[in-house]
Enzyme design. Structure first.
Site, short mmCIF file in Angstrom:
data_model
loop_
_atom_site.label_atom_id
_atom_site.label_comp_id
_atom_site.label_asym_id
_atom_site.label_seq_id
_atom_site.Cartn_x
_atom_site.Cartn_y
_atom_site.Cartn_z
N SER A 1 19.21 40.50 36.09
CA SER A 1 18.46 39.93 36.99
C SER A 1 19.21 39.33 38.22
O SER A 1 18.92 38.76 39.42
CB SER A 1 17.81 38.76 36.54
OG SER A 1 16.60 38.90 35.89
N SER B 1 15.20 39.49 38.29
CA SER B 1 14.17 38.40 38.46
C SER B 1 14.67 37.47 39.76
O SER B 1 13.98 36.57 40.12
CB SER B 1 13.90 37.63 37.38
OG SER B 1 15.10 36.83 36.76
N LYS C 1 16.73 29.12 42.32
CA LYS C 1 15.87 29.99 41.58
C LYS C 1 14.77 29.03 40.84
O LYS C 1 14.86 28.25 40.20
CB LYS C 1 16.53 30.59 40.72
CG LYS C 1 15.63 31.84 40.03
CD LYS C 1 16.37 33.13 39.39
CE LYS C 1 15.55 33.96 38.49
NZ LYS C 1 16.42 34.95 37.68
#
Length: 472
Positions: A175, A151, A76
């Site tokens: 997220s 996210s 990520k």
């Protein structure tokens, strides 16, 4: 069988037996990325294909270093992976090359993973919708006109499309849960402290966010979590998480599950969210669990106020120095500005009051877990929305007064550091996925994963892959 449809542990076993080579797996992964990623935009900062193939060949020739040996993974784009950019979705950091791995990334690399690139994220991870001015928007593979959530939206979409078999993510405000639910995969926010953060800046006060695993099966997620967890002596609040893969197939029996519904009307849900959630709970009852609908256990607005203040306090601690540089301030998106400006005017007594309210909710939740093993809420209050939106301004006719109010449903667990597993629960009338949050007391990570694995075996929802995506 398509090797990219195999679970990660099956790929790992095939690599160990010699039935599959790391080079074959890398070639298939790069081919899938070439075919799908231009439309979905989940993988960013992809490394040179030739270099990745060289690393795969080297993995084939080397002794196994761990269960991820020779397996491709993307990190990520909020975490540092040495040699790759860490843009955090911001023009201020685009092209910034990480000099060292974050703790979690180093653990994945030590287990043998080949890091191929990054997964897309909102700017600074703010907002549960993955878009930013550096890499653009990640699209939902079940409907390319819809959001993939965030996210960890890039990670979830990459899993759904077979570009990855396991992925890391992070979760401050859902997220690891919202994007997992919207992409029909599993995501887990582990007990806070089991996956240590970086030994930098404040290490005591900002206890909201944690890294965690995502996968297409709970067993794969457990294997990845076991790689990520473990006390770090440089982190004063890190704890030794229990290993979760051992016993993953031991199906629990007769769990007491509390359904929190819409929290006494405090949480607006789009049409179909309650219905699909309650249908899933009925299936859990068929598995032998006892389901009970609960009244609102605590003041929802008090939880929300505590959350908003502590989140702004954390964000200003991180981004405040950027805001104070007038030449950089214009590059901050409105959500970041809102959080920072709230944080800058807060007083110590505001933070103390918010922390006391959080503590009150923790005590009440702890009492609930004396009567229930698991608490349940939807993973999102609405279906995946238009990818062109910044955020939903209304949910079920109710105005959203902040950029993140539409994700209020994830706050009760996240505020007090509880472990949560998102499980896929099927598809709505428009063919879009949904998920449920399975919430447990601190330290119940292994128990939640066993319930999720039982659910996966009984329903197999994550086997329903997205429709074919035409090559761009």
């Amino acid at each position: 069988m398509d090797i990219l449809s195999m679970d990660a542990r099956a790929q790992s076993a095939a690599l160990e037996r010699g039935d599959l080579s790391a080079l074959e797996l890398m070639d298939a992964t790069l081919e899938r990325i070439d075919a799908v990623n231009p439309q979905v935009n989940a993988i960013v900062s992809l490394r040179d294909a030739g270099r990745l193939r060289e690393e795969a060949r080297a993995a084939d020739a080397a002794p196994r270093s761990g269960w991820l040996h020779g397996m491709p993974i993307a990190i990520k784009d909020l975490a540092n992976a040495a040699g790759l950019p860490t843009s955090m979705g911001s023009p201020l950091f685009a092209g910034q090359i990480a000099q060292a791995d974050d703790i979690m990334v180093a653990r994945l690399r030590a287990a043998g993973a080949i890091i191929i690139g990054k997964t897309n994220t909102p700017e600074f991870g703010l907002g549960s919708h993955t878009f930013n001015p550096v890499h653009g928007a990640t699209r939902n593979p079940y409907d390319l006109e819809r959001s993939a959530g965030g996210s960890s939206g890039g990670a979830a979409a990459a899993l759904a499309t077979g570009m990855l078999t396991v992925a890391d993510g992070s979760d401050m405000m859902g997220s690891l849960r919202n994007p997992a639910g919207w992409n029909n995969v599993f995501g887990m926010r582990p007990t806070w402290g089991t996956v240590p953060g970086e030994p930098a800046g404040d290490m005591f006060l900002h206890q909201l966010s944690t890294a965690g695993p995502m996968a297409r099966s709970p067993a794969d997620m457990a294997a990845l979590l076991d790689t990520m967890t473990g006390r770090d002596p440089r982190q004063p609040l890190s704890i030794e998480g229990a290993k979760t893969l051992v016993g993953i197939d031991e199906a629990p029996d007769g769990l007491r599950i509390g359904w929190l519904g819409d929290w006494g009307g405090a949480l607006p849900y789009e049409d179909g969210i309650t219905e699909i959630s309650e249908a899933a709970l009925a299936q859990m009852a068929d598995l032998g669990h006892r389901i009970e609908t609960l009244p609102a256990p605590f003041d929802a607005e008090m939880i929300w106020r505590s959350w908003c203040d502590l989140r702004s306090f954390a964000v200003v601690g991180n981004l405040g120095p950027i805001y104070l540089q007038e030449d950089k301030r214009p590059y901050l998106k409105p959500a970041a500005l809102w959080e920072i400006e709230r944080g800058l005017v807060m007083q110590a007594c505001d933070v103390q009051r918010a922390s006391e309210e959080r503590s009150q909710w923790f005590r009440r939740a702890s009492a609930l877990f004396e009567s229930f093993d698991v608490l349940v809420l939807p993973s999102a209050q609405l279906w995946p929305f238009d990818v062109s939106w910044t955020y939903p301004e209304k949910v079920a006719g109710r105005d959203m007064d902040t950029y993140h109010r539409w994700m209020q449903v994830v706050v009760p667990a996240g505020l007090i550091g509880l472990p949560v597993v998102n499980v896929p629960i099927g598809f709505g009338a428009q063919g879009l996925p949904a998920g449920l949050q399975l919430i447990g007391p601190r330290g119940s990570d292994a128990a939640l994963l066993r319930l999720a694995q039982q659910w996966h075996g009984a329903t197999g929802w994550s086997h329903r892959r997205p429709p074919p995506i035409a090559e761009g």
